[in-house]
Scaffold this active site. Structure first.
Site, short mmCIF file in Angstrom:
data_model
loop_
_atom_site.label_atom_id
_atom_site.label_comp_id
_atom_site.label_asym_id
_atom_site.label_seq_id
_atom_site.Cartn_x
_atom_site.Cartn_y
_atom_site.Cartn_z
N TYR A 115 53.76 36.64 55.46
CA TYR A 115 54.38 37.76 56.18
C TYR A 115 53.76 39.10 55.80
O TYR A 115 53.54 39.97 56.63
CB TYR A 115 55.88 37.83 55.86
CG TYR A 115 56.72 36.81 56.57
CD1 TYR A 115 57.00 36.92 57.93
CD2 TYR A 115 57.27 35.73 55.88
CE1 TYR A 115 57.79 35.99 58.58
CE2 TYR A 115 58.05 34.79 56.53
CZ TYR A 115 58.31 34.93 57.88
OH TYR A 115 59.09 34.00 58.52
N SER A 146 50.60 31.24 62.00
CA SER A 146 51.33 32.36 61.42
C SER A 146 52.63 31.88 60.81
O SER A 146 53.18 30.85 61.23
CB SER A 146 51.66 33.40 62.50
OG SER A 146 52.75 32.98 63.32
N ASP A 147 53.11 32.60 59.82
CA ASP A 147 54.49 32.37 59.41
C ASP A 147 55.39 32.83 60.55
O ASP A 147 54.95 33.52 61.48
CB ASP A 147 54.82 33.11 58.11
CG ASP A 147 55.89 32.41 57.29
OD1 ASP A 147 56.68 31.64 57.88
OD2 ASP A 147 55.95 32.61 56.07
N CYS A 148 56.64 32.43 60.51
CA CYS A 148 57.48 32.54 61.70
C CYS A 148 57.92 33.99 61.97
O CYS A 148 58.61 34.59 61.16
CB CYS A 148 58.65 31.60 61.57
SG CYS A 148 58.07 29.88 61.51
#
Length: 689
Positions: free
Chosen positions: A206, A236-238
């Protein structure tokens, strides 16, 4: 099929798609393309310590507990267990047309971030604070998940690339600043090891690292793809890409964020920002070639998994889920994970001398304390209380009191404060011995948004037990009965004076859904504890002398750079055996040693070799782990062990982040660090060679 063959097929298939169709495939919830016979696929699945969030699955100890086992071979077998159950569940779900989230074969595990600060709530998802241990275990889990056959059994993911370990509450806007030395020495080695091992995916963090958002970082992508040669896909992270314009403020619009991420090599968006991809394309912010490049990477993975043309794994039956073999592996893991921190001779308990055993504490009968976070669902749970009841049967009366709420000052809303302590005192008074089960669960340490610890967003404000538990602990220990504290937690906890007053302390971590049975077996001497700490346990007052949580410098952190005496050192853990290194010598490629068990009980031990480069200006402050091996040592026997130490591990990292030969490496061999605290706790000195 191999990557080259899969890529050729992927290029041909993506070439038949429209730009809009290809762009749609970059979402984590990729839609079907019926005209091309492409089914929907959801890239988001979890397997941190067993298959998670998709119903029934075998439950392993939390990752930090697996690290405490110091057993790469075991971790690889557990990865294969997870992949097998993942295949079984995928096959069953797909047969019913279910292609929902958590039903795919791309597992966003393992987490190989470094647990650099004891306050970090997600630290228990990692393999601890040491780069070598993290790399060895991470590689093993990746190999277990992905297999070594023609078809990739499942796809592993190295996360969160690259410099990420809190604070959770700031992660959407935080800039982690790390020196070239700390990057090369601490934060990057595990990721490189996983890339070298062929990990299929890498997930960005993030935060920003040195000014660039990790999911849109030219610098990190250069390291990953150009320097290391990574060939897989990047995710990507969420909702991390949304942070570009809402938190990091490096872009102004979702279209610009999507364009930055795609340009810098992010192939899958966990979140919804890539819904703006076609708008970005229409505005000229991204090119058709960039869209197709990422789509090809993703379909290369799907072909390698056999999802497009079928594979031998299509026959894995649902009966593999929670089968006896898998449950046995999870039980072995929990046995090897528990760390005995103190024992004045109280343990193991002799059931023949007990009439009544008191089991007290908010985690004694807690399922939540068994499973950690990112967990699956078990068909059966065995708490510590239930494990002891089952093990003792009718021979010993087991009395139970919850004692207190996990963190509130009372258990019943209408009651006065400490409403369960009198019952706990009564149980202790009527018992021959007490098992006091304290600690945390995922509601007190975990990921931002997933915990009830809103004040710290999942991170810890201190290293103490909640006040309700401290009052219970003090009251029960004051009764004066022989008492073992079972500590269920995923990070450093300072028990204060309770550590001095208790007769024994067993750290169980979050031992898995049926972990209570293992805890009972260890307490009763059916299994010797043999885990070692993969993190330093600090005194609570040391936080005031540590760098700020937001400071990513390694100075003063972890066993390699700590300056104060720790509460319990990295690598420390007792057993029921009495093992010692009776001989050690250097060999051409490492170290050879002999371990004798002079005690009455068979046990495992973990041989550890640390190195200090004498005369080096760039070596870590303290000796660092360069080799380890779990060894089974039968009572009264001597076992010979050879540990390989690659020359690269004996180099040091200079200020420019380069490995250099510097100083004279000196080895220290034993069952823990060559530090004064380990010697004080174990009564054993490491052998210097």
């Amino acid at each position: 099929m191999n990557r080259t063959e899969a890529r050729v097929k992927a290029e041909a298939l993506v070439g038949r798609m429209t730009v809009e169709e290809a762009a749609g495939q970059l979402r984590y919830d990729a839609p079907a393309i019926d005209r091309l016979g492409i089914p929907a696929y959801n890239w988001w699945n979890e397997a941190l310590h067993g298959i998670a969030r998709a119903g029934t699955a075998t439950s392993f100890p939390q990752a930090i507990g697996l690290a405490a086992a110091f057993d790469p071979g075991l971790v690889r077998r557990l990865g294969d267990v997870a992949a097998t159950e993942g295949r079984a569940k995928y096959n069953a779900a797909a047969a019913h047309g279910d292609r929902d989230i958590y039903k795919g074969l791309t597992f966003w595990s393992p987490n190989v971030n470094i647990f650099r600060d004891p306050r970090w709530g997600r630290g228990h998802e990692t393999y601890g604070e040491d780069p070598l241990l993290t790399a060895e275990l991470g590689v093993s889990y990746v190999k277990g998940l992905q297999g070594d056959g023609e078809t990739m059994k499942s796809a592993a993911c190295a996360k969160h690339f690259a410099v990420h370990s809190g604070p959770e509450g700031l992660r959407h806007r935080f800039n982690a600043v790390a020196t070239k030395k700390d990057m090369a020495e601490t934060y990057l080695p595990a990721f490189k090891a996983l890339v070298d091992a062929g990990v299929e995916a890498v997930m960005g963090a993030y935060n920003r690292t040195n000014g660039e958002p990790c999911c849109g970082s030219a610098s990190l992508q250069k390291i990953l793809r150009e320097e290391w040669g990574f060939q897989g896909h990047f995710v990507s992270d969420c909702w991390a890409i949304r942070d570009f314009h809402t938190g990091h403020m490096v872009t102004d619009t979702p279209e610009e964020s999507a364009a930055l991420a795609l340009e810098q090599g992010c192939d899958v968006n966990c979140g919804n920002t890539y819904l703006y991809m076609m708008k970005a394309y229409e505005k000229g912010l991204v090119t058709e070639a960039q869209i197709r490049r990422s789509a090809v990477r993703l379909f290369t993975c799907r072909y390698m998994l056999g999802l497009m043309e079928g594979s031998e794994f299509d026959a894995v039956p649902y009966e593999k889920v929670e089968c006896a073999e898998h449950l046995a592996a999870a039980r072995e893991a929990s046995e090897k994970a528990c760390v005995l921190l103190k024992n004045d001779g109280m343990l193991p308990l002799d059931a023949s001398k007990l009439r009544t055993l008191g089991v007290i504490g908010p985690n004694a009968d807690s399922r939540a304390a068994l499973i950690g976070n990112y967990h699956g669902t078990s068909s059966r749970y065995i708490t510590v209380l239930e494990g002891l009841q089952d093990a003792l049967g009718d021979d010993v009366r087991v009395l139970y009191s919850q004692g207190c709420h996990l963190f509130k000052d009372k258990d019943e809303n209408l009651s006065m404060a400490d409403d369960r302590i009198s019952e706990a005192l009564t149980v202790a008074e009527h018992s021959d011995a007490v098992v006091l089960v304290l600690g945390l669960d995922e509601s007190l340490e975990g990921e931002e948004g997933d915990t009830g610890n809103a004040a710290a967003s999942g991170d810890k404000l201190d290293l103490l037990l909640p006040a309700s538990q401290r009052r219970l602990m003090d009251a029960v220990l004051a009764v004066g009965k022989p008492t073992v504290i079972c500590l269920m937690a995923g990070s450093s906890i300072d028990l204060g004076k309770g550590a001095e007053q208790a007769n024994a302390i067993l750290l169980t971590w979050y031992p898995g859904a049926r972990g209570g049975r293992t805890v009972a077996d260890i307490l009763l001497g059916r299994v010797s504890p043999s885990g070692k700490l993969p993190v330093t346990f600090y005194y609570n007052d040391q936080l005031a002398r540590m760098p700020e949580f937001t400071d990513y410098s390694m100075a003063g952190r972890t066993y390699r750079y700590i300056e104060d005496k720790p509460l319990y050192p990295f690598g420390y853990g007792l057993t029921y055996g009495d093992c010692r290194v009776v001989a050690a010598q250097r060999t051409e490629g490492g170290v050879a040693l002999e371990i004798a068990n002079e005690g009455p009980m068979d046990t495992d031990e973990v041989a550890q070799v640390y190195a200090r480069n004498e005369g080096s200006e760039n070596a870590p402050r303290n000796a660092r782990l360069v080799a380890f091996q779990r060894v089974h040592v039968p009572a009264g026997q001597t076992v010979r062990v050879a540990l390989d130490i690659p020359a690269e591990r004996l180099k040091v990292v200079n200020a420019e982040g380069r490995l250099v030969d510097e100083g004279t490496p000196v080895f220290y061999v034993g069952f823990g660090q060559p530090d004064a605290r380990t010697a004080e706790l174990t009564g054993r000195e490491s052998i210097r060679i």
